[in-house]
Write an enzyme that holds these catalytic residues in place. Structure first.
Site, PDB file in Angstrom:
ATOM      1  N   HIS A  30       0.813  -1.211   0.000  1.00  9.66           N
ATOM      2  CA  HIS A  30       0.000   0.000   0.000  1.00  9.66           C
ATOM      3  C   HIS A  30       0.844   1.258   0.000  1.00  9.66           C
ATOM      4  CE1 HIS A  30      -3.283  -2.791   0.832  1.00  9.66           C
ATOM      5  NE2 HIS A  30      -3.924  -1.924   0.091  1.00  9.66           N
ATOM      6  N   ARG A  40     -10.587   3.862  -1.414  1.00  8.99           N
ATOM      7  CA  ARG A  40     -10.210   2.950  -0.317  1.00  8.99           C
ATOM      8  C   ARG A  40     -10.658   3.583   1.004  1.00  8.99           C
ATOM      9  NH1 ARG A  40      -5.669   1.957  -4.008  1.00  8.99           N
ATOM     10  NH2 ARG A  40      -5.286  -0.273  -4.133  1.00  8.99           N
ATOM     11  N   ARG A  65     -15.300   1.541  -1.732  1.00  7.25           N
ATOM     12  CA  ARG A  65     -15.125   0.186  -1.197  1.00  7.25           C
ATOM     13  C   ARG A  65     -15.282   0.238   0.310  1.00  7.25           C
ATOM     14  NH1 ARG A  65      -9.419  -2.595  -1.852  1.00  7.25           N
ATOM     15  NH2 ARG A  65      -8.799  -1.097  -0.269  1.00  7.25           N
ATOM     16  N   GLU A  85     -10.805 -10.599  -5.879  1.00  8.42           N
ATOM     17  CA  GLU A  85      -9.396 -10.534  -5.482  1.00  8.42           C
ATOM     18  C   GLU A  85      -8.951 -11.812  -4.780  1.00  8.42           C
ATOM     19  OE1 GLU A  85      -8.721  -7.010  -3.133  1.00  8.42           O
ATOM     20  OE2 GLU A  85     -10.457  -7.362  -1.871  1.00  8.42           O
ATOM     21  N   ASP A 116      -4.298  -8.174  -4.710  1.00  8.31           N
ATOM     22  CA  ASP A 116      -4.551  -9.345  -3.867  1.00  8.31           C
ATOM     23  C   ASP A 116      -4.746 -10.609  -4.703  1.00  8.31           C
ATOM     24  OD1 ASP A 116      -4.326  -8.606  -1.132  1.00  8.31           O
ATOM     25  OD2 ASP A 116      -6.081  -7.339  -1.388  1.00  8.31           O
ATOM     26  N   CYS A 140      -9.310  -2.645 -10.729  1.00 11.95           N
ATOM     27  CA  CYS A 140      -8.858  -1.495  -9.950  1.00 11.95           C
ATOM     28  C   CYS A 140      -7.521  -1.750  -9.270  1.00 11.95           C
ATOM     29  CB  CYS A 140      -9.910  -1.080  -8.926  1.00 11.95           C
ATOM     30  SG  CYS A 140     -10.194  -2.349  -7.680  1.00 11.95           S
TER      31      CYS A 140
END
Ligand code: PEP
Ligand code: MG
Length: 544
Positions: A189, A297, A333, A432, A456, A503
């Site tokens: 991240h 996010r 999300r 994911e 992921d 995404c």
């Protein structure tokens, strides 16, 4: 001059001074002091240093940005000398025998709360200033020899062993010229944040790098090649200045694509959206002419907060995003914490395999009060724009059924309370996990859209922990298994009338754009700086 090589995660060149990231205690500790006089002297010395630092910054700002903008530093110097402020600190040291850091921090809290409660907007804004000068004072107390990140007014190149997402978000983005980390992986991240922040970043440079630098050293960071040059000679610096100028020229050329369609030569259209981590990302989304937000996010709202954000706080944030996008799609999300995104106040247990652990939707379904608060805020905000809600880390049909039942309950609740919301909010899930892709034929009839989280999906398909830098050589993001899972999901989505986007970071990989469009991918959502380069690629493709 010494060179190092890491992995570039955002392609641009930065030349500047090193600021070694210090992982100090975020919380100031309260300690008992015996010698009150010595503590006063420490405080006075720190104040003198802070005033001197501000004086230097003021002078430089005066030359570079003019008097109007420099004035704030003069105000800060005056605030440091303010009698009430100083008396409060002195009082706390004297009456409670506490360390100066604690006295400053608690005075800052009190004064900031007092300013924030005032009616006058100008006075309210002083709350941030009092925090700012107090942080400077605390830094001068704890490490009087340290160079501050903005010393000399220059932006700095932040160098660290690694940065946790919470550390990255807490950095003052306006002062960061580039990131370099000794460890880290390109799907982490932190790397994603660097891309979103539009700044050069190189990760995985190795431990020796940190041993070879100190605050203030000049370095060059090449985010294209992953090269780092410490103390460059004049010729090398000139070469990289040229490269910087070329980057700038290319960026300017891309500006001409603003307002143009994302359409291939044969007429195939694709939506190009942007990913954001918080409200401050909207500026970049608009500046880069993204068609919408494909991934907000939302966990960053929680990461930036010291306690669970309330329904009202979340509602205000989501509404702001929706209103700023003025009717363009915004896909938010739901909370995705756990694994590398840890938040103290969630008090999650330590796990041996956090990536395979209690994260994302698993937390939300286990602690429905958290989930329900977020969903109420989301549905309430849906009245102010075009909202899509998506759910992370899905592995089964039953999870989706449970989620949909909760959503229906929330909608009924809002209706009963007479609170407006959009009845047509699109609901989607992230693909994911390999499980979700493999049963995408069963999941597609339940939702409006899929969004493939390739970060992921890669981790779970290839069994490569995305946080583990050692696995980079094994982590082939173009692996046929991943591409097949995406294609299978696309076919199943379309078969059941759902649309599909990507995404994860792979969406920005222009070497795969043609493949994705041939698979029928309807939307690509990327870090804002990648929107125009991706549009450029799409417009040059011919799928005939
Ligand atoms: C992904 O996994 O690809 C994704 C987009 O989600 P995150 O990177 O936030 O886990
Ligand atoms: Mg993910």
């Amino acid at each position: 001059m010494i060179s190092f090589k890491g992995k570039g995660v955002y392609g641009a060149v930065a030349i500047g001074s090193v600021c070694v990231f210090k992982r100090g205690d975020a919380q100031v500790r309260r300690t008992h002091v015996e010698d009150i006089r010595a503590e006063f002297e420490r405080f006075e010395a720190a104040k003198e240093l802070a005033v001197a630092q501000l004086g230097e910054i003021y002078e430089k700002a005066l030359k570079e940005v003019g008097e109007t903008h420099a004035q704030i530093f003069e105000v800060h110097m005056m605030m440091l000398e303010d009698d009430d402020y100083n008396e409060s600190i002195a009082n706390l040291i004297e009456t409670q025998s506490v360390n100066a850091e604690y006295a400053v921090a608690s005075t800052a809290d009190n004064f900031a709360a007092m300013f924030a409660a005032m009616d006058d907007a100008y006075m309210q804004a002083r709350a941030a200033d009092v925090k700012d000068i107090s942080n400077r004072l605390i830094a001068c107390l704890t490490d009087p020899d340290a160079k501050s990140a903005e010393s000399g007014g220059d932006k700095m190149i932040v160098c660290a062993d690694d940065l946790a997402p919470s550390e990255t978000v807490s950095l003052d983005k306006d002062r960061v010229l580039a990131f370099v980390t000794a460890f880290g992986s390109s799907n982490s991240h932190t790397a994603i944040l660097a891309r979103n922040m539009n700044i050069p970043a190189v990760i995985s440079v190795g431990e020796d790098f940190l041993k070879s630098i100190k605050d203030g050293d000049k370095i060059i960071v090449d985010g294209h090649t992953g090269e780092i040059i410490v103390s460059p000679d004049a010729d090398t610096e000139a070469k990289y200045c040229k490269k910087q100028a070329e980057d700038k020229r290319k960026k300017e050329l891309l500006q001409e694509l603003k307002g143009k369609d994302n359409v291939t030569l044969d007429g195939t259209r694709v939506n190009i959206y942007a990913n954001i981590g918080g409200i401050d990302g909207i500026g970049a989304v608009l500046a880069n002419d993204a068609g919408g937000i494909g991934l907000f996010r939302s966990e960053f709202l929680y990461l930036e907060s010291e306690d669970y954000p309330t329904e009202e706080e979340q509602f205000i944030a989501y509404r702001k995003v929706l209103e700023s996008m003025a009717g363009k799609t915004v896909i938010i999300r739901t909370l995705d914490i756990g694994a590398d995104k840890q938040i103290d106040y969630f008090k999650l247990d330590k796990e041996d395999n956090p990536a395979l652990g209690f994260r994302a939707i698993r937390i939300c379904l286990t602690r429905p009060e958290i989930f329900r608060t977020q969903l109420r805020a989301l549905y309430r905000a849906s009245a102010y724009g075009k909202l899509g809600i998506m759910f992370p880390m899905i592995t089964s049909v039953s999870e989706v059924e449970r989620i949909l039942a909760i959503c229906e309950g929330i909608k009924a609740e809002l209706k009963g309370e007479g609170i407006p919301f959009d009845e047509n909010v699109e609901v989607g899930i992230m693909i994911e996990t390999p499980a979700a892709a493999v049963i995408s034929d069963l999941l597609a009839p339940l939702v409006d859209f899929f969004s493939v989280g390739t970060n992921d999906l890669t981790q779970y398909t290839l069994a490569c922990d995305r946080q583990n830098a050692k696995l980079e050589p094994f982590c082939d993001t173009h692996h046929e298994a991943i591409l097949r899972l995406i294609e299978m999901s696309a076919q199943n989505a379309h078969k059941h009338g759902a649309w599909i986007g990507i995404c994860g970071e792979l969406a920005a990989d222009t070497t795969l754009t043609e493949k994705f469009l041939r698979m029928g991918i309807d939307e690509l959502s990327v870090s804002a700086p990648f929107v125009l380069p991706l549009r450029d690629t799409v417009r040059k493709l011919d799928l005939k």
